[in-house]
Design a protein around this motif. Structure first.
Motif, mmCIF file in Angstrom:
data_model
loop_
_atom_site.group_PDB
_atom_site.id
_atom_site.type_symbol
_atom_site.label_atom_id
_atom_site.label_comp_id
_atom_site.label_asym_id
_atom_site.label_seq_id
_atom_site.Cartn_x
_atom_site.Cartn_y
_atom_site.Cartn_z
ATOM 1 N N ARG A 117 10.574 -23.638 17.338
ATOM 2 C CA ARG A 117 9.589 -24.635 16.906
ATOM 3 C C ARG A 117 10.270 -25.984 16.651
ATOM 4 N NH1 ARG A 117 5.124 -21.405 16.674
ATOM 5 N NH2 ARG A 117 5.501 -19.214 16.130
ATOM 6 N N ASP A 118 9.624 -26.882 15.953
ATOM 7 C CA ASP A 118 10.112 -28.261 15.870
ATOM 8 C C ASP A 118 11.244 -28.417 14.854
ATOM 9 O OD1 ASP A 118 8.996 -28.725 13.217
ATOM 10 O OD2 ASP A 118 7.053 -28.949 14.191
ATOM 11 N N SER A 119 11.808 -29.617 14.812
ATOM 12 C CA SER A 119 12.997 -29.857 13.993
ATOM 13 C C SER A 119 12.700 -29.732 12.500
ATOM 14 C CB SER A 119 13.582 -31.243 14.301
ATOM 15 O OG SER A 119 12.619 -32.260 14.092
ATOM 16 N N GLY A 120 11.510 -30.138 12.070
ATOM 17 C CA GLY A 120 11.156 -29.969 10.660
ATOM 18 C C GLY A 120 11.116 -28.507 10.272
ATOM 19 N N ASN A 121 10.573 -27.681 11.147
ATOM 20 C CA ASN A 121 10.547 -26.236 10.936
ATOM 21 C C ASN A 121 11.972 -25.689 10.846
ATOM 22 O OD1 ASN A 121 8.625 -23.628 11.388
ATOM 23 N ND2 ASN A 121 10.580 -23.319 12.391
ATOM 24 N N ARG A 122 12.824 -26.167 11.754
ATOM 25 C CA ARG A 122 14.234 -25.732 11.755
ATOM 26 C C ARG A 122 14.894 -26.016 10.414
ATOM 27 N NH1 ARG A 122 17.493 -29.280 15.650
ATOM 28 N NH2 ARG A 122 17.152 -30.717 13.905
ATOM 29 N N GLU A 123 14.722 -27.209 9.884
ATOM 30 C CA GLU A 123 15.374 -27.553 8.622
ATOM 31 C C GLU A 123 14.794 -26.740 7.460
ATOM 32 O OE1 GLU A 123 18.144 -29.223 8.779
ATOM 33 O OE2 GLU A 123 17.674 -29.323 10.926
ATOM 34 N N GLU B 63 0.811 -1.223 0.000
ATOM 35 C CA GLU B 63 0.000 0.000 0.000
ATOM 36 C C GLU B 63 0.844 1.273 0.000
ATOM 37 O OE1 GLU B 63 -3.295 2.207 2.915
ATOM 38 O OE2 GLU B 63 -2.904 0.057 3.112
ATOM 39 N N THR B 64 1.986 1.253 0.707
ATOM 40 C CA THR B 64 2.746 2.492 0.913
ATOM 41 C C THR B 64 4.057 2.561 0.136
ATOM 42 O OG1 THR B 64 3.983 1.607 2.810
ATOM 43 C CG2 THR B 64 1.823 2.629 3.263
ATOM 44 N N GLY B 65 4.562 1.409 -0.304
ATOM 45 C CA GLY B 65 5.865 1.384 -0.958
ATOM 46 C C GLY B 65 7.037 1.403 -0.005
ATOM 47 N N ALA B 66 6.774 1.313 1.301
ATOM 48 C CA ALA B 66 7.849 1.361 2.298
ATOM 49 C C ALA B 66 8.682 0.091 2.271
ATOM 50 C CB ALA B 66 7.252 1.553 3.693
ATOM 51 N N ARG B 67 9.968 0.245 2.548
ATOM 52 C CA ARG B 67 10.849 -0.905 2.750
ATOM 53 C C ARG B 67 10.557 -1.511 4.108
ATOM 54 N NH1 ARG B 67 16.367 0.284 3.115
ATOM 55 N NH2 ARG B 67 15.956 2.468 3.610
ATOM 56 N N VAL B 68 10.411 -2.832 4.149
ATOM 57 C CA VAL B 68 10.104 -3.510 5.401
ATOM 58 C C VAL B 68 11.054 -4.682 5.607
ATOM 59 C CG1 VAL B 68 7.673 -2.830 5.431
ATOM 60 C CG2 VAL B 68 8.339 -4.951 4.270
ATOM 61 N N HIS B 69 11.283 -5.004 6.873
ATOM 62 C CA HIS B 69 12.172 -6.113 7.244
ATOM 63 C C HIS B 69 11.486 -6.911 8.340
ATOM 64 C CE1 HIS B 69 15.944 -8.251 7.991
ATOM 65 N NE2 HIS B 69 15.795 -8.001 9.286
ATOM 66 N N ILE B 70 11.388 -8.230 8.140
ATOM 67 C CA ILE B 70 10.770 -9.130 9.114
ATOM 68 C C ILE B 70 11.828 -9.591 10.096
ATOM 69 C CG2 ILE B 70 9.451 -11.250 9.458
ATOM 70 C CD1 ILE B 70 7.992 -9.112 7.795
ATOM 71 N N LEU B 71 11.600 -9.287 11.374
ATOM 72 C CA LEU B 71 12.553 -9.670 12.413
ATOM 73 C C LEU B 71 12.349 -11.123 12.844
ATOM 74 C CD1 LEU B 71 12.224 -6.428 14.563
ATOM 75 C CD2 LEU B 71 14.191 -7.063 13.148
ATOM 76 N N HIS B 72 13.426 -11.724 13.288
ATOM 77 C CA HIS B 72 13.475 -13.054 13.933
ATOM 78 C C HIS B 72 12.386 -14.018 13.460
ATOM 79 C CE1 HIS B 72 10.494 -11.028 16.348
ATOM 80 N NE2 HIS B 72 11.359 -10.436 17.134
ATOM 81 N N LEU B 73 12.401 -14.340 12.172
ATOM 82 C CA LEU B 73 11.414 -15.289 11.646
ATOM 83 C C LEU B 73 11.600 -16.641 12.318
ATOM 84 C CD1 LEU B 73 9.128 -15.807 9.541
ATOM 85 C CD2 LEU B 73 10.932 -16.736 8.067
ATOM 86 N N SER B 74 10.514 -17.137 12.884
ATOM 87 C CA SER B 74 10.524 -18.431 13.552
ATOM 88 C C SER B 74 9.765 -19.483 12.749
ATOM 89 C CB SER B 74 9.899 -18.279 14.943
ATOM 90 O OG SER B 74 9.371 -19.490 15.420
#
Length: 426
Positions: free
Chosen positions: A268-274, A209-220
């Motif tokens: 989260r779980d090991s599958g998520n980790r991989e 909507e705004t064109g702003a640069r965004v960064h997702i922190l600590h994706l789990s």
């Protein structure tokens, strides 16, 4: 490759053949060691002033130097005051003076009511703005609602700033079961994947909507990866980070009532980790940062094992690179790739084009990682102010043995807190 890196006046002057050793001081590494760019850790909670008993500039920058991190970007919370105005930034800068072993810059904060402060903070040299979409855990740094978030994004887009987001959705969290519990499994259920995917959807919609640069922190959560990949394909200006604890541990092996492992979003779980490791390989996740978020033993032990009451945060600033070097090796991932995710890509995120690389003209920030130097992590021997770490007691095959900050070789027996300098954007 075998090589000699020539340093002069705090910069990399030349890169030559291994036999091309200069006169004067020479630091040699054993054949089992690698020289890598100093780690650029763009997600560290130093907490000073206001909560210096949790951590501070003196202890945090020493821990960084001993772990190969030569540049830190400090989060705008949990210090008091938070870095939400230029005046508060100046308070933090004065607190840091004379305490820095490595170079340190600052994030600003985006909170309800401070839209008018964002551009002045940007002009004062912060590297971007952090916001929460759910409770931050400290009352002086409240979250943005949907309208406030878009308003802040629109203002940040106007001057081409960067918004970095703790992406968990408040409504999803409110509906999740969060009864008192010592069970790590129950704690994970209280911070479900849906909280991340809903919040990340909101962030991506805001960028669209705004064109702003965004960064997702600590994706789990790996369940958000398709959303992010689609956004990238669409051309949205989004980058993503994850953390060593998400890449090292798995929920099914974490003991109950062990608050040193508690963080939000959770491990989260090991599958998520991989899946997170694969996303790094595929370029969906850009970088790895510590999210070093320490607290006192009293705060971590609040509730006597009740994981809903304990402070959330993993202390790993000093050991993250060494831990992940072994984890990467187990997965046949090169040290060069790991270095890129933890040094060059993080430096590029914040526009520090002289950091995170071994190139002529770059700052002489280096780390020596010796794959033959096994070590056992002991929390009581880390430089962190509080001896609490999820990595306590684990043995690793290889560690950082030396750091160099703008040409200054760190001596672990004679630490010097005058090596570091304050960094400002631009």
């Amino acid at each position: 490759m075998p090589a000699t890196v020539h340093l002069a006046h705090g910069t990399i002057a030349a890169i030559g053949a291994y036999q091309d050793a200069p006169d004067g001081v020479v630091l040699r590494a054993p054949d089992s060691a690698y020289v890598v760019p100093g780690i650029v850790d763009t997600h560290v909670h130093i907490n000073e002033p206001g909560r210096t008993t949790w951590e501070g500039f003196f202890s945090a920058t020493e821990a960084a130097a001993l772990g190969g991190a030569t540049t830190l970007i400090d989060m705008p919370l949990n210090s008091i005051p938070p870095t939400t105005t230029v005046e508060h930034l100046r308070v933090k800068q004065r607190a840091a003076a004379g305490q820095l072993m490595v170079d340190v810059g600052y994030w600003g904060g985006a909170v309800p009511g401070n839209v008018a402060d964002l551009e002045p903070l940007w002009e004062a040299g912060v590297f971007g703005f952090k916001c929460f979409l759910a409770d931050s855990g400290v009352e002086e740094f409240p979250p943005l609602d949907r309208e406030q978030f878009v308003t802040a994004l629109r203002e940040i887009a106007r001057f081409d700033g960067l918004m970095i987001v703790h992406a968990e959705d408040a409504a999803v969290l409110a509906e999740a079961p969060a009864q008192p519990t010592r069970s790590y499994r129950d704690f994970v259920l209280s911070r479900p994947d849906a909280a991340e995917t809903a919040a990340i959807t909101q962030v991506l919609d805001g960028a669209r909507e705004t064109g702003a640069r965004v960064h997702i922190l600590h994706l789990s959560s790996a369940r958000a990866l398709d959303l992010i990949a689609d956004a990238r394909a669409e051309g949205l200006p989004v980058t993503v980070e994850t953390c060593p604890h998400y890449l090292s541990f798995a929920a099914e092996t974490i003991p109950d009532a062990a608050p040193q492992f508690k963080c939000c979003p959770p491990i989260r779980d090991s599958g998520n980790r991989e899946a997170l490791w694969q996303a790094l390989r595929d370029g969906i996740i850009d970088c790895i940062v510590s999210d070093h978020s320490p607290a006192t033993a009293e705060e971590k032990g609040r509730g006597d094992g009740d994981l809903q009451q304990a402070w959330g945060g993993v202390s790993g600033l000093q050991v993250g690179f060494s831990v992940l070097a072994q984890e990467a090796r187990r997965r046949a991932i090169s040290l060069a790739s790991l270095s890129r995710w933890m040094s060059r890509n993080t430096a590029d995120l914040v526009g520090l084009d002289r950091k995170g690389r071994i190139e002529v003209g770059a700052d002489a920030d280096l780390a020596v990682y010796d794959s033959g130097a096994e070590f056992r992590i002991e929390a009581t021997r880390l430089a962190h102010r509080n001896p609490i770490s999820a990595y306590d007691g684990i043995r690793y095959g290889g560690r950082v043995t030396r750091s160099i900050v703008r040409g200054n070789a760190i001596d672990v027996d004679r630490v010097d807190h005058t090596y570091g300098k304050e960094l400002v954007r631009g």
